[in-house]
Design a protein around this motif. Sequence first.
Motif, PDB file in Angstrom:
ATOM      1  N   CYS A   1       0.825  -1.210   0.000  1.00  0.00           N
ATOM      2  CA  CYS A   1       0.000   0.000   0.000  1.00  0.00           C
ATOM      3  C   CYS A   1       0.857   1.257   0.000  1.00  0.00           C
ATOM      4  O   CYS A   1       0.510   2.252  -0.644  1.00  0.00           O
ATOM      5  CB  CYS A   1      -0.931  -0.001   1.216  1.00  0.00           C
ATOM      6  SG  CYS A   1      -2.227  -1.232   1.133  1.00  0.00           S
TER       7      CYS A   1
ATOM      8  N   LEU B   1       0.783   4.288  -2.687  1.00  0.00           N
ATOM      9  CA  LEU B   1       0.612   5.680  -2.270  1.00  0.00           C
ATOM     10  C   LEU B   1       1.591   6.603  -2.984  1.00  0.00           C
ATOM     11  O   LEU B   1       1.248   7.715  -3.372  1.00  0.00           O
ATOM     12  CB  LEU B   1       0.800   5.781  -0.753  1.00  0.00           C
ATOM     13  CG  LEU B   1       0.728   7.176  -0.135  1.00  0.00           C
ATOM     14  CD1 LEU B   1      -0.678   7.743  -0.239  1.00  0.00           C
ATOM     15  CD2 LEU B   1       1.178   7.137   1.330  1.00  0.00           C
TER      16      LEU B   1
ATOM     17  N   TRP C   1      -5.263   5.288   2.489  1.00  0.00           N
ATOM     18  CA  TRP C   1      -4.041   4.944   3.224  1.00  0.00           C
ATOM     19  C   TRP C   1      -4.253   4.984   4.736  1.00  0.00           C
ATOM     20  O   TRP C   1      -3.943   4.002   5.423  1.00  0.00           O
ATOM     21  CB  TRP C   1      -2.902   5.866   2.785  1.00  0.00           C
ATOM     22  CG  TRP C   1      -1.689   5.805   3.653  1.00  0.00           C
ATOM     23  CD1 TRP C   1      -1.262   6.745   4.547  1.00  0.00           C
ATOM     24  CD2 TRP C   1      -0.739   4.732   3.742  1.00  0.00           C
ATOM     25  NE1 TRP C   1      -0.113   6.341   5.173  1.00  0.00           N
ATOM     26  CE2 TRP C   1       0.226   5.113   4.700  1.00  0.00           C
ATOM     27  CE3 TRP C   1      -0.607   3.504   3.112  1.00  0.00           C
ATOM     28  CZ2 TRP C   1       1.310   4.299   5.039  1.00  0.00           C
ATOM     29  CZ3 TRP C   1       0.465   2.688   3.444  1.00  0.00           C
ATOM     30  CH2 TRP C   1       1.405   3.085   4.389  1.00  0.00           C
TER      31      TRP C   1
ATOM     32  N   ARG D   1       2.025   5.667  -8.644  1.00  0.00           N
ATOM     33  CA  ARG D   1       0.732   5.365  -9.257  1.00  0.00           C
ATOM     34  C   ARG D   1       0.817   4.234 -10.267  1.00  0.00           C
ATOM     35  O   ARG D   1      -0.178   3.582 -10.570  1.00  0.00           O
ATOM     36  CB  ARG D   1       0.181   6.619  -9.941  1.00  0.00           C
ATOM     37  CG  ARG D   1      -0.010   7.801  -9.014  1.00  0.00           C
ATOM     38  CD  ARG D   1      -0.904   7.473  -7.849  1.00  0.00           C
ATOM     39  NE  ARG D   1      -1.129   8.633  -6.991  1.00  0.00           N
ATOM     40  CZ  ARG D   1      -1.738   8.573  -5.814  1.00  0.00           C
ATOM     41  NH1 ARG D   1      -2.163   7.409  -5.360  1.00  0.00           N
ATOM     42  NH2 ARG D   1      -1.901   9.660  -5.099  1.00  0.00           N
TER      43      ARG D   1
ATOM     44  N   GLN E   1      -9.178   8.710  -1.985  1.00  0.00           N
ATOM     45  CA  GLN E   1      -7.741   8.484  -1.942  1.00  0.00           C
ATOM     46  C   GLN E   1      -7.144   9.006  -0.638  1.00  0.00           C
ATOM     47  O   GLN E   1      -6.193   8.428  -0.114  1.00  0.00           O
ATOM     48  CB  GLN E   1      -7.067   9.145  -3.136  1.00  0.00           C
ATOM     49  CG  GLN E   1      -7.329   8.417  -4.450  1.00  0.00           C
ATOM     50  CD  GLN E   1      -6.665   9.104  -5.622  1.00  0.00           C
ATOM     51  OE1 GLN E   1      -6.732  10.313  -5.761  1.00  0.00           O
ATOM     52  NE2 GLN E   1      -6.023   8.323  -6.480  1.00  0.00           N
TER      53      GLN E   1
ATOM     54  N   CYS F   1      -7.147  -0.828  -0.735  1.00  0.00           N
ATOM     55  CA  CYS F   1      -6.405   0.423  -0.557  1.00  0.00           C
ATOM     56  C   CYS F   1      -5.577   0.753  -1.790  1.00  0.00           C
ATOM     57  O   CYS F   1      -5.622   1.880  -2.300  1.00  0.00           O
ATOM     58  CB  CYS F   1      -5.509   0.314   0.680  1.00  0.00           C
ATOM     59  SG  CYS F   1      -4.400   1.720   0.926  1.00  0.00           S
TER      60      CYS F   1
ATOM     61  N   LEU G   1      -5.926   3.967  -4.374  1.00  0.00           N
ATOM     62  CA  LEU G   1      -4.816   4.919  -4.482  1.00  0.00           C
ATOM     63  C   LEU G   1      -4.327   5.068  -5.909  1.00  0.00           C
ATOM     64  O   LEU G   1      -3.968   6.166  -6.345  1.00  0.00           O
ATOM     65  CB  LEU G   1      -3.657   4.477  -3.588  1.00  0.00           C
ATOM     66  CG  LEU G   1      -3.863   4.658  -2.082  1.00  0.00           C
ATOM     67  CD1 LEU G   1      -2.726   4.017  -1.306  1.00  0.00           C
ATOM     68  CD2 LEU G   1      -3.976   6.137  -1.726  1.00  0.00           C
ATOM     69  N   ARG G   2      -4.289   3.969  -6.658  1.00  0.00           N
ATOM     70  CA  ARG G   2      -3.806   4.047  -8.036  1.00  0.00           C
ATOM     71  C   ARG G   2      -4.866   4.611  -8.971  1.00  0.00           C
ATOM     72  O   ARG G   2      -4.546   5.086 -10.057  1.00  0.00           O
ATOM     73  CB  ARG G   2      -3.347   2.663  -8.506  1.00  0.00           C
ATOM     74  CG  ARG G   2      -2.062   2.216  -7.813  1.00  0.00           C
ATOM     75  CD  ARG G   2      -1.384   1.080  -8.554  1.00  0.00           C
ATOM     76  NE  ARG G   2      -0.037   0.866  -8.065  1.00  0.00           N
ATOM     77  CZ  ARG G   2       0.319  -0.086  -7.199  1.00  0.00           C
ATOM     78  NH1 ARG G   2      -0.598  -0.939  -6.759  1.00  0.00           N
ATOM     79  NH2 ARG G   2       1.559  -0.203  -6.796  1.00  0.00           N
TER      80      ARG G   2
END
Length: 287
Positions: A91, A95, A227, A98, A223, A131, A135-136
Motif C-alpha cells: 500500500c 501511495l 491509506w 501510481r 484516496q 487500498c 490509491l492508483r
Amino acid sequence: GLALAYEQGMVFGQDIVFTFGPLGALDSWMYWPSIYLPSLMFWAALSGLSGWLLIRTDDDRPHGLWQAAATLLFMSLTPDTALMLLPLAYCADALRNRRRDHMSVAALVGMSALVLIKVTLIPLCLAALVCAAVLRDERPHWRFTLDLALIVLPALLWWRLLDQPFAALAPYLALSFDVTRGYAEAMSLPTREGVAIGLGLCGLGLAWLLWQQARAMPANLWQRLAWPGFVLFSMLIAWRHSITRGDGEHLVIGFSYFGGIASYSSVLVPARRKLAIGIAVVCFIGI
C-alpha cells in the motif's frame, strides 16, 4: 508441530485445524531441518521485497532510506509483524507510485503465500488490495479484481504443490475462521491494563498523524482516506492480537508494529511534525 504436519503430509482442514495453514511452519523462526532452507529463502525474499517497496519512488530511486530501515528494524522483532509488513509496503508503494509493475506483481504473489501461512492475514491482504486499487485510481473495481486473481491463483498453486486436496480448501477456511472467532475467549490471559491503555494511546497518536497526512494529500476524498484507513485497520489487528494473550511476547507485537508505522510516517508528513514522530518512536523504545 506445524513442521511435523508438513513432513507427515497432514491435510489442513481435515487432519489438522488451527489458524495456521500448510505454510504455517514459516511463521516460526525456530530451526527445523526440513524447512530450514525454504524458510531462509522465504524470509530473505519477503524482507527484500518489502524493503524495496518502502523506499522506491516513480523513478526507482531510493527515498527515505533511514526511515525504511527503522521500519524494518521494528517489524523484524516478531514473525507476526514481519509478515504484516508486506501488505503495508504494498500500500505504501501504491501511495507513492501510481504505476503498477513487476514489483507490484511480486508483492501480490508474496501475499498469496501469506494467506496460506495464517488465516488471520487474509483480511489484511484483502484490505491492502482495496487500498492500493483506490490509491492508483485506475478503474479500482477492475484493479481489485485483477489483483485478487494474482493472489488467489498462486495460492491455489501453492496449495496443490503442498499436496493439499482442493476438497479440503473450503473446510480449511471455514474451520480455521471458526477457531479464530473462539481463540480470544479460549486463549486470553490477564493483561496489565496500563500496558493495554498505553498501546491504545500510541495508536490514537498515530491515527492523528495519519489524518494530518491525509489532509495534505492532493487527491480526492477516497484516496485521502484509503491509506489512513488501511493503516488503522492493520493497527487494530496488531492491537487485538497483542492484548488477546496479554503476555510480553504478544504485547511486543503491537508495540513493534506501531513503532514501524511511526518510523515510516516520518517520510510522509511535513517536516514540522517529524519531531513529534521522533518523540513517539523514543517512547516506543522506552516502553
